[in-house]
Design a protein around this motif. Structure first.
Motif, PDB file in Angstrom:
ATOM      1  N   LEU A 293     -67.518  43.931 -73.876  1.00  0.00           N
ATOM      2  CA  LEU A 293     -68.569  44.861 -74.282  1.00  0.00           C
ATOM      3  C   LEU A 293     -69.458  45.130 -73.071  1.00  0.00           C
ATOM      4  N   CYS A 294     -69.847  46.398 -72.925  1.00  0.00           N
ATOM      5  CA  CYS A 294     -70.687  46.782 -71.800  1.00  0.00           C
ATOM      6  C   CYS A 294     -72.065  46.127 -71.933  1.00  0.00           C
ATOM      7  N   GLU A 295     -72.535  45.484 -70.852  1.00  0.00           N
ATOM      8  CA  GLU A 295     -73.844  44.823 -70.897  1.00  0.00           C
ATOM      9  C   GLU A 295     -74.990  45.825 -70.909  1.00  0.00           C
ATOM     10  N   SER A 296     -74.703  47.065 -70.522  1.00  0.00           N
ATOM     11  CA  SER A 296     -75.778  48.059 -70.485  1.00  0.00           C
ATOM     12  C   SER A 296     -75.881  48.850 -71.779  1.00  0.00           C
ATOM     13  N   CYS A 297     -74.739  49.392 -72.263  1.00  0.00           N
ATOM     14  CA  CYS A 297     -74.824  50.252 -73.442  1.00  0.00           C
ATOM     15  C   CYS A 297     -74.223  49.602 -74.696  1.00  0.00           C
ATOM     16  N   GLY A 298     -73.551  48.438 -74.528  1.00  0.00           N
ATOM     17  CA  GLY A 298     -73.000  47.740 -75.685  1.00  0.00           C
ATOM     18  C   GLY A 298     -71.701  48.301 -76.213  1.00  0.00           C
TER      19      GLY A 298
ATOM     20  N   GLY B 270     -68.689  54.242 -67.129  1.00  0.00           N
ATOM     21  CA  GLY B 270     -69.826  55.166 -67.091  1.00  0.00           C
ATOM     22  C   GLY B 270     -71.086  54.490 -66.573  1.00  0.00           C
ATOM     23  N   CYS B 271     -71.414  53.326 -67.147  1.00  0.00           N
ATOM     24  CA  CYS B 271     -72.614  52.603 -66.729  1.00  0.00           C
ATOM     25  C   CYS B 271     -72.475  52.078 -65.309  1.00  0.00           C
ATOM     26  N   ALA B 272     -71.281  51.600 -64.948  1.00  0.00           N
ATOM     27  CA  ALA B 272     -71.062  51.098 -63.596  1.00  0.00           C
ATOM     28  C   ALA B 272     -71.280  52.213 -62.585  1.00  0.00           C
TER      29      ALA B 272
HETATM   30 ZN    ZN Z   1     -71.872  51.168 -70.723  1.00  0.00          ZN
END
Ligand code: ZN
Length: 114
Positions: A81-86, A105-107
């Protein structure tokens, strides 16, 4: 083998490799306790080698902590799971970068911000 087990196996092997690398870098760094060469050209080369080793030691430590972090996320069930957007990180990305903690995307936006 589930994708999670696969990731865990990859990360565990990687952690072992990285620890070995860190140990051999450390051995080379201790080796430099020698007196510097009297020749100034040699001295410059020795210093350059030391700098390369220092950088390598730093990146290895960073990779070790990223790998440990990913393994702890497998333990607590938040792996993938993405640590930024979940949002779930794409399996193809996790296969390529098993220690990834952000979706692509977040990276990408984190890199733009840096
Ligand atoms: Zn993300």
């Amino acid at each position: 083998m589930t994708p999670l087990e696969y990731a865990q196996a990859c990360l565990t092997t990687r952690l072992q490799d990285l620890s070995q690398r860190a140990a051999s870098i450390e051995r080379s760094r201790q080796h430099r306790q020698r007196p510097l060469s009297a020749d100034s050209e040699d001295r410059a080369t020795e210093r350059e080698n030391d700098e390369v080793l220092d950088r390598l030691a730093v990146t290895t430590q960073v990779e070790i902590s990223q790998t440990r972090h990913a393994l702890s996320r497998i333990q607590d069930g938040t792996y993938g799971l993405c640590e930024s957007c979940g949002e779930p990180i794409k399996p193809s990305r996790l296969q390529a970068v098993p220690e990834a903690t952000q979706c692509s995307g977040c990276a990408a936006s984190a890199q733009r911000a840096a």
